[in-house]
Design a protein around this motif. Structure first.
Motif, mmCIF file in Angstrom:
data_model
loop_
_atom_site.group_PDB
_atom_site.id
_atom_site.type_symbol
_atom_site.label_atom_id
_atom_site.label_comp_id
_atom_site.label_asym_id
_atom_site.label_seq_id
_atom_site.Cartn_x
_atom_site.Cartn_y
_atom_site.Cartn_z
ATOM 1 N N VAL A 103 0.834 -1.205 0.000
ATOM 2 C CA VAL A 103 0.000 0.000 0.000
ATOM 3 C C VAL A 103 0.865 1.249 0.000
ATOM 4 O O VAL A 103 0.511 2.269 -0.591
ATOM 5 C CB VAL A 103 -0.952 0.011 1.216
ATOM 6 C CG1 VAL A 103 -1.768 1.299 1.266
ATOM 7 C CG2 VAL A 103 -1.871 -1.203 1.172
ATOM 8 N N VAL A 104 2.013 1.190 0.659
ATOM 9 C CA VAL A 104 2.896 2.352 0.756
ATOM 10 C C VAL A 104 4.306 1.984 0.332
ATOM 11 O O VAL A 104 4.655 0.806 0.241
ATOM 12 C CB VAL A 104 2.926 2.925 2.193
ATOM 13 C CG1 VAL A 104 1.558 3.396 2.629
ATOM 14 C CG2 VAL A 104 3.483 1.884 3.170
ATOM 15 N N GLU A 105 5.095 3.014 0.098
ATOM 16 C CA GLU A 105 6.531 2.856 -0.101
ATOM 17 C C GLU A 105 7.245 3.476 1.097
ATOM 18 O O GLU A 105 6.817 4.503 1.630
ATOM 19 C CB GLU A 105 6.987 3.589 -1.365
ATOM 20 C CG GLU A 105 6.701 2.884 -2.650
ATOM 21 C CD GLU A 105 7.366 3.603 -3.820
ATOM 22 O OE1 GLU A 105 8.510 3.255 -4.181
ATOM 23 O OE2 GLU A 105 6.744 4.536 -4.351
ATOM 24 N N LEU A 106 8.315 2.831 1.535
ATOM 25 C CA LEU A 106 9.140 3.376 2.600
ATOM 26 C C LEU A 106 10.310 4.106 1.957
ATOM 27 O O LEU A 106 11.128 3.510 1.256
ATOM 28 C CB LEU A 106 9.647 2.257 3.505
ATOM 29 C CG LEU A 106 10.553 2.676 4.663
ATOM 30 C CD1 LEU A 106 9.824 3.617 5.618
ATOM 31 C CD2 LEU A 106 11.073 1.459 5.413
ATOM 32 N N LEU A 107 10.355 5.418 2.167
ATOM 33 C CA LEU A 107 11.409 6.245 1.589
ATOM 34 C C LEU A 107 12.420 6.648 2.645
ATOM 35 O O LEU A 107 12.075 6.865 3.809
ATOM 36 C CB LEU A 107 10.823 7.535 0.991
ATOM 37 C CG LEU A 107 9.781 7.451 -0.117
ATOM 38 C CD1 LEU A 107 9.463 8.862 -0.608
ATOM 39 C CD2 LEU A 107 10.259 6.576 -1.258
ATOM 40 N N GLU A 108 13.667 6.750 2.213
ATOM 41 C CA GLU A 108 14.719 7.359 3.020
ATOM 42 C C GLU A 108 15.340 8.441 2.154
ATOM 43 O O GLU A 108 15.716 8.184 1.012
ATOM 44 C CB GLU A 108 15.760 6.334 3.434
ATOM 45 C CG GLU A 108 16.751 6.876 4.459
ATOM 46 C CD GLU A 108 17.712 5.806 4.957
ATOM 47 O OE1 GLU A 108 18.574 5.392 4.153
ATOM 48 O OE2 GLU A 108 17.603 5.398 6.120
ATOM 49 N N PHE A 109 15.395 9.674 2.678
ATOM 50 C CA PHE A 109 15.873 10.780 1.853
ATOM 51 C C PHE A 109 16.679 11.757 2.701
ATOM 52 O O PHE A 109 16.641 11.714 3.942
ATOM 53 C CB PHE A 109 14.702 11.506 1.165
ATOM 54 C CG PHE A 109 13.601 11.933 2.095
ATOM 55 C CD1 PHE A 109 13.663 13.147 2.774
ATOM 56 C CD2 PHE A 109 12.485 11.128 2.295
ATOM 57 C CE1 PHE A 109 12.651 13.546 3.616
ATOM 58 C CE2 PHE A 109 11.456 11.520 3.148
ATOM 59 C CZ PHE A 109 11.542 12.737 3.805
ATOM 60 N N VAL A 110 17.419 12.608 2.034
ATOM 61 C CA VAL A 110 18.184 13.651 2.721
ATOM 62 C C VAL A 110 17.559 14.998 2.407
ATOM 63 O O VAL A 110 17.043 15.231 1.311
ATOM 64 C CB VAL A 110 19.673 13.639 2.302
ATOM 65 C CG1 VAL A 110 20.355 12.397 2.805
ATOM 66 C CG2 VAL A 110 19.824 13.763 0.798
ATOM 67 N N VAL A 111 17.595 15.874 3.398
ATOM 68 C CA VAL A 111 17.150 17.261 3.207
ATOM 69 C C VAL A 111 18.222 18.173 3.779
ATOM 70 O O VAL A 111 18.957 17.811 4.703
ATOM 71 C CB VAL A 111 15.796 17.525 3.907
ATOM 72 C CG1 VAL A 111 14.683 16.722 3.255
ATOM 73 C CG2 VAL A 111 15.868 17.226 5.391
#
Length: 373
Positions: free
Chosen positions: A323-331
């Protein structure tokens, strides 16, 4: 249909039985403290109550004192100070200690504690010592019928599945018709695929029996599924008690917030009623300028935003979860990667640089000095 007695005499199985406990009780803990050894408190000044007919989940990490509190209520353990009341009658206190068999409190252990050499019927009948043999057999069959296992009355425990053994333990605890039922991590030994169905069955049986129930768990989602209310413990202290939505939406501190959802944490200082974080300006009404705060954002608190608005991020990894995607990101400005759960299909497969916005209901602010999650 016939059910085989352990002594070989056939006994008719009862039809479906819906009879339950006639009088549910109120179980109250007043200023309970407990210590196993000098200098180390297991419980410290714990006060709360389970109301008649209520399912209350006692939640907390390992070592928080949940099982000790159940053992005190059941009469297996004695508190150092405080009182336990059943319908306003003291059953454990400075000058009172009723033995377990006089408390009308049933207990389901974590490992079910079934006798391997006894049939299911005899396991359920074991605690009905005050009844005549025939009456005890009849009540045991009624309890087995209530959990849907009267057809397994002549079986030995090792022939049953984990879910069936759990229901036998529940039937044994319900057979004496207790006013309060205590359950210590009753689903921890079950396969994850079985938990949902067995939890639902157990809750239905508890509703039907009308007994007041306290269920110990370390799983926040399980507590939310089962409990009319939740009491959350940490290091032997009651942190917060209330309905699931109260603890989730209005957590008392960062520990409570982190127990019910994964969080991204950002340290900031209030200026002009706002906290400046790498994921945007967060409104902090009523907090004095210069106050240090921790901004907590749930993983569900991010939405795909419009280009040029809110804040930009660069994706490091993404995992498809259905149902969802697990994201890892930098800001920019964040000391470590940020995590988010984004609805599947919201991002193109090749997306790398994205714009995100915050969902205000998933942002929580705590003054620095509150306990870390």
């Amino acid at each position: 249909m016939k059910v085989q007695r352990s002594d070989s005499e056939a006994v008719p199985a009862p039809s479906r039985v819906t009879a339950g406990v006639t009088f549910a009780a109120r179980l109250a803990f007043e200023h309970i403290s407990h210590a196993f050894s000098a200098g180390r408190d297991t419980l410290s000044d714990v006060s709360f109550s389970a109301e008649p007919g209520e399912v209350l989940c006692l939640l907390g990490p390992s070592g928080s004192g949940k099982t000790t509190l159940l053992r005190i209520a059941a009469g297996i353990e004695s508190q150092s100070s405080g009182r336990v009341l059943l319908n306003d009658r003291e059953i454990a206190g400075p000058s009172t200690f009723l033995p377990p068999e006089q408390r009308s409190i049933g207990l389901v252990f974590q490992d079910y504690a079934l006798f391997p050499h006894l049939t299911i019927l005899d396991n359920v009948r074991f605690g009905l010592t005050a009844m005549a043999r025939e009456d005890a057999r009849r009540e045991a069959l009624i309890a087995l019928a209530r959990v849907g296992l009267e057809h397994r009355a002549g079986s030995l425990p090792h022939l049953l599945s984990g879910g069936e053994q759990q229901r036998v333990a529940l039937a044994r605890a319900l057979a004496p018709r207790p006013a309060v039922l205590l359950m210590d991590e009753p689903f921890s030994g079950l396969d994850s695929r079985l938990k949902d169905s067995v939890r639902a069955e157990t809750l239905a049986i508890l509703r039907e029996s009308r007994a007041t129930a306290i269920v110990v768990t370390h799983d926040a989602e399980e507590a939310m599924r089962l409990g009319d209310r939740i009491a959350l413990l940490k290091s032997g202290r009651l942190v917060q008690a209330g309905r699931a939505e109260d603890l989730y939406l209005n957590p008392a501190d960062l520990f409570v917030a982190g127990f019910f959802s994964e969080l991204n944490l950002f340290d900031a200082r209030v200026s002009g009623g706002f906290a400046d974080t790498p994921v945007g300006m967060i409104e902090v009404p009523g907090v004095a300028d210069g106050t240090k705060v921790t901004v907590a954002v749930r993983l569900s608190g991010f939405e795909i935003g419009d280009e040029g608005r809110d804040f930009q991020a660069r994706i490091l990894s993404r995992r498809y979860l259905g149902v969802v995607e697990l994201l890892e990101f930098v800001v920019s400005g964040a000391e470590k990667p940020v995590r988010a759960r984004i609805r599947c299909g919201a991002l193109s497969s090749g997306a790398r640089d994205i714009w995100l916005s915050l969902r205000k209901s998933d942002v929580l602010v705590f003054e620095t000095g509150d306990e870390n999650a």
